[in-house]
Every structure is written in C-alpha cells, then in structure tokens.
Design a protein around this motif. Structure first.
Motif, PDB file in Angstrom:
ATOM      1  N   THR A  42       0.824  -1.207   0.000  1.00 42.23           N
ATOM      2  CA  THR A  42       0.000   0.000   0.000  1.00 42.23           C
ATOM      3  C   THR A  42       0.857   1.255   0.000  1.00 42.23           C
ATOM      4  O   THR A  42       0.559   2.229  -0.710  1.00 42.23           O
ATOM      5  CB  THR A  42      -0.935   0.004   1.224  1.00 42.23           C
ATOM      6  OG1 THR A  42      -1.679  -1.207   1.229  1.00 42.23           O
ATOM      7  CG2 THR A  42      -1.878   1.181   1.206  1.00 42.23           C
ATOM      8  N   ASN A  46       0.731   4.010  -2.974  1.00 38.82           N
ATOM      9  CA  ASN A  46       0.366   5.391  -2.677  1.00 38.82           C
ATOM     10  C   ASN A  46       1.476   6.372  -3.046  1.00 38.82           C
ATOM     11  O   ASN A  46       1.196   7.478  -3.516  1.00 38.82           O
ATOM     12  CB  ASN A  46      -0.004   5.549  -1.199  1.00 38.82           C
ATOM     13  CG  ASN A  46      -1.328   4.909  -0.883  1.00 38.82           C
ATOM     14  OD1 ASN A  46      -2.230   4.877  -1.709  1.00 38.82           O
ATOM     15  ND2 ASN A  46      -1.450   4.370   0.312  1.00 38.82           N
ATOM     16  N   ALA A  49       1.458   6.783  -6.791  1.00 37.67           N
ATOM     17  CA  ALA A  49       0.294   7.537  -7.264  1.00 37.67           C
ATOM     18  C   ALA A  49       0.313   8.979  -6.764  1.00 37.67           C
ATOM     19  O   ALA A  49      -0.523   9.785  -7.179  1.00 37.67           O
ATOM     20  CB  ALA A  49      -0.989   6.845  -6.812  1.00 37.67           C
ATOM     21  N   GLY A  50       1.229   9.293  -5.853  1.00 42.14           N
ATOM     22  CA  GLY A  50       1.335  10.656  -5.344  1.00 42.14           C
ATOM     23  C   GLY A  50       0.385  10.989  -4.222  1.00 42.14           C
ATOM     24  O   GLY A  50       0.153  12.152  -3.924  1.00 42.14           O
ATOM     25  N   HIS A  51      -0.175   9.994  -3.574  1.00 40.43           N
ATOM     26  CA  HIS A  51      -1.088  10.217  -2.461  1.00 40.43           C
ATOM     27  C   HIS A  51      -0.281  10.299  -1.165  1.00 40.43           C
ATOM     28  O   HIS A  51       0.019   9.301  -0.528  1.00 40.43           O
ATOM     29  CB  HIS A  51      -2.117   9.084  -2.351  1.00 40.43           C
ATOM     30  CG  HIS A  51      -2.965   8.929  -3.554  1.00 40.43           C
ATOM     31  ND1 HIS A  51      -3.904   9.874  -3.930  1.00 40.43           N
ATOM     32  CD2 HIS A  51      -3.031   7.934  -4.481  1.00 40.43           C
ATOM     33  CE1 HIS A  51      -4.503   9.463  -5.035  1.00 40.43           C
ATOM     34  NE2 HIS A  51      -3.987   8.293  -5.395  1.00 40.43           N
ATOM     35  N   VAL A  52       0.030  11.509  -0.753  1.00 36.31           N
ATOM     36  CA  VAL A  52       0.883  11.722   0.412  1.00 36.31           C
ATOM     37  C   VAL A  52       0.176  11.320   1.708  1.00 36.31           C
ATOM     38  O   VAL A  52       0.772  10.660   2.567  1.00 36.31           O
ATOM     39  CB  VAL A  52       1.337  13.209   0.482  1.00 36.31           C
ATOM     40  CG1 VAL A  52       2.169  13.461   1.717  1.00 36.31           C
ATOM     41  CG2 VAL A  52       2.095  13.577  -0.776  1.00 36.31           C
ATOM     42  N   ILE A  53      -1.067  11.692   1.850  1.00 39.05           N
ATOM     43  CA  ILE A  53      -1.800  11.395   3.092  1.00 39.05           C
ATOM     44  C   ILE A  53      -1.917   9.894   3.301  1.00 39.05           C
ATOM     45  O   ILE A  53      -1.674   9.380   4.394  1.00 39.05           O
ATOM     46  CB  ILE A  53      -3.189  12.062   3.075  1.00 39.05           C
ATOM     47  CG1 ILE A  53      -3.028  13.579   3.105  1.00 39.05           C
ATOM     48  CG2 ILE A  53      -4.038  11.582   4.245  1.00 39.05           C
ATOM     49  CD1 ILE A  53      -4.314  14.335   2.957  1.00 39.05           C
ATOM     50  N   TYR A  54      -2.258   9.158   2.239  1.00 37.57           N
ATOM     51  CA  TYR A  54      -2.375   7.707   2.368  1.00 37.57           C
ATOM     52  C   TYR A  54      -1.009   7.065   2.609  1.00 37.57           C
ATOM     53  O   TYR A  54      -0.913   6.038   3.280  1.00 37.57           O
ATOM     54  CB  TYR A  54      -3.037   7.107   1.133  1.00 37.57           C
ATOM     55  CG  TYR A  54      -4.478   7.539   0.969  1.00 37.57           C
ATOM     56  CD1 TYR A  54      -5.394   7.354   1.990  1.00 37.57           C
ATOM     57  CD2 TYR A  54      -4.919   8.135  -0.208  1.00 37.57           C
ATOM     58  CE1 TYR A  54      -6.711   7.755   1.862  1.00 37.57           C
ATOM     59  CE2 TYR A  54      -6.230   8.536  -0.358  1.00 37.57           C
ATOM     60  CZ  TYR A  54      -7.119   8.345   0.679  1.00 37.57           C
ATOM     61  OH  TYR A  54      -8.427   8.737   0.547  1.00 37.57           O
ATOM     62  N   SER A  55       0.035   7.663   2.064  1.00 35.91           N
ATOM     63  CA  SER A  55       1.392   7.161   2.318  1.00 35.91           C
ATOM     64  C   SER A  55       1.756   7.316   3.787  1.00 35.91           C
ATOM     65  O   SER A  55       2.341   6.414   4.395  1.00 35.91           O
ATOM     66  CB  SER A  55       2.410   7.903   1.454  1.00 35.91           C
ATOM     67  OG  SER A  55       2.144   7.706   0.095  1.00 35.91           O
ATOM     68  N   SER A  58       0.015   4.692   5.749  1.00 37.07           N
ATOM     69  CA  SER A  58       0.675   3.395   5.573  1.00 37.07           C
ATOM     70  C   SER A  58       1.917   3.292   6.446  1.00 37.07           C
ATOM     71  O   SER A  58       2.194   2.232   7.020  1.00 37.07           O
ATOM     72  CB  SER A  58       1.058   3.185   4.104  1.00 37.07           C
ATOM     73  OG  SER A  58      -0.091   3.109   3.309  1.00 37.07           O
TER      74      SER A  58
END
Length: 169
Positions: A42, A46, A49-55, A58
């Motif tokens: 995950t 993330n 895909a550039g999803h900082v918050i989800y990174s 994780s």
C-alpha cells in the motif's frame, strides 16, 4: 528425584524481548506478517500515485505493526512487577522425573507443570522456552546451564516424547 536445577533465571525486558515472538499464537503471527506485507504494498502504491496522506497512514500502520511484540513484552513485565510488587523476578527451574517446578525466592512460591502437560520446547540462540498445553510459558537462559545439561534435558524430553524444536529466531 531431582534431575537438574537451572538457577538465577530472570524475567526481565531484555530477556523477554528475545523470545516474545514465540508468545504469539501462530495465526496472530501470520496475521502480522500479512498485514506488514500489505502495508508495504500500500505504501509503494500510494507513493507512486502521489497520495501523500495515504502514504503517511501506511507508514503509521507499519510502525504500529512492528511495535506489537515490544508493546506486549512491556505489558507482561509491567503486570508482573505490579502483581509481585518487585522490579526483579528471579526464579529457579527444577527438573524432576515427572514435573518441572518453578521456585521463586522473592515471593516464596512454587509452581509445577507435569511433563504430560508440556506441549513443546523451543530452543533459541539464548533461551530454552517451555510451553504448556494451557498456553503457560516459562524459559531459562542458556547461560545459566552448561551445554551438557542442555543436552541431558534434550535427551530426557526426547524419551518423554515432547517436541524439542530449534528456532532460528
């Protein structure tokens, strides 16, 4: 008749940390491994895909998963110290022909496990851990017993048909 006595065993955080992985049930260990792998997957998905918050979520998940064994060992030590009202828990393991007895000097207490109730024995680099069928675990550090004594115990438990496993952990 006494076969062997292993003296001066300590239930403390550094020693418990060496065997805490064996305190978890198998399904829980597998769950931690799967959750750890999925969190890494995950995280990389993330990040790509550039999803900082989800990174960030994780990474927090990975930290929580990795801290589980440490948190459990601290809880065990804290509860033990609270119930015994002592910071130092030193015990002797006395091996008789039919039972294993734990003798605790600090609380003047004895507890015995019959060999028929021992499920398995796990030998690590530093510790020999006994697990009863009820889930009770007790260990001794190898530095408190000679290698000849450990070999004698190994042979004795082989005669009792109790599984003695060598762990890579």
């Amino acid at each position: 008749m006494e076969i062997l006595t292993v003296k001066n065993n300590k239930l403390d955080y550094p020693t418990l940390k060496k065997v805490i992985f064996h305190f978890f049930p198998t399904f829980f260990t597998l769950f931690l491994i799967v959750a750890f792998c999925l969190s890494w997957i995950t995280l990389f998905m993330n990040l790509s895909a550039g999803h900082v918050i989800y990174s960030v979520i994780s990474v927090i998940n990975l930290i929580l998963i990795c801290s589980q064994p440490r948190m459990l060992s601290k809880i065990i030590i804290k509860n033990r110290n609270k119930s015994l009202q002592t910071d130092e828990y030193i015990y002797d393991l006395v091996f008789y022909e039919d039972k294993l007895t734990t003798v605790v000097d600090s609380v003047e207490n004895k507890a015995s496990i019959k060999y028929t109730n021992i499920k398995n024995i796990i030998e690590t680099k530093d510790v020999v851990l006994f697990t009863s069928k009820a889930g009770f675990k007790i260990y001794f550090e190898k530095k408190n017993a000679s290698s000849e004594d450990i070999e004698r115990l190994h042979a004795f438990f082989d005669k009792q048909n109790i599984t003695w496993k060598k762990s890579i952990l």
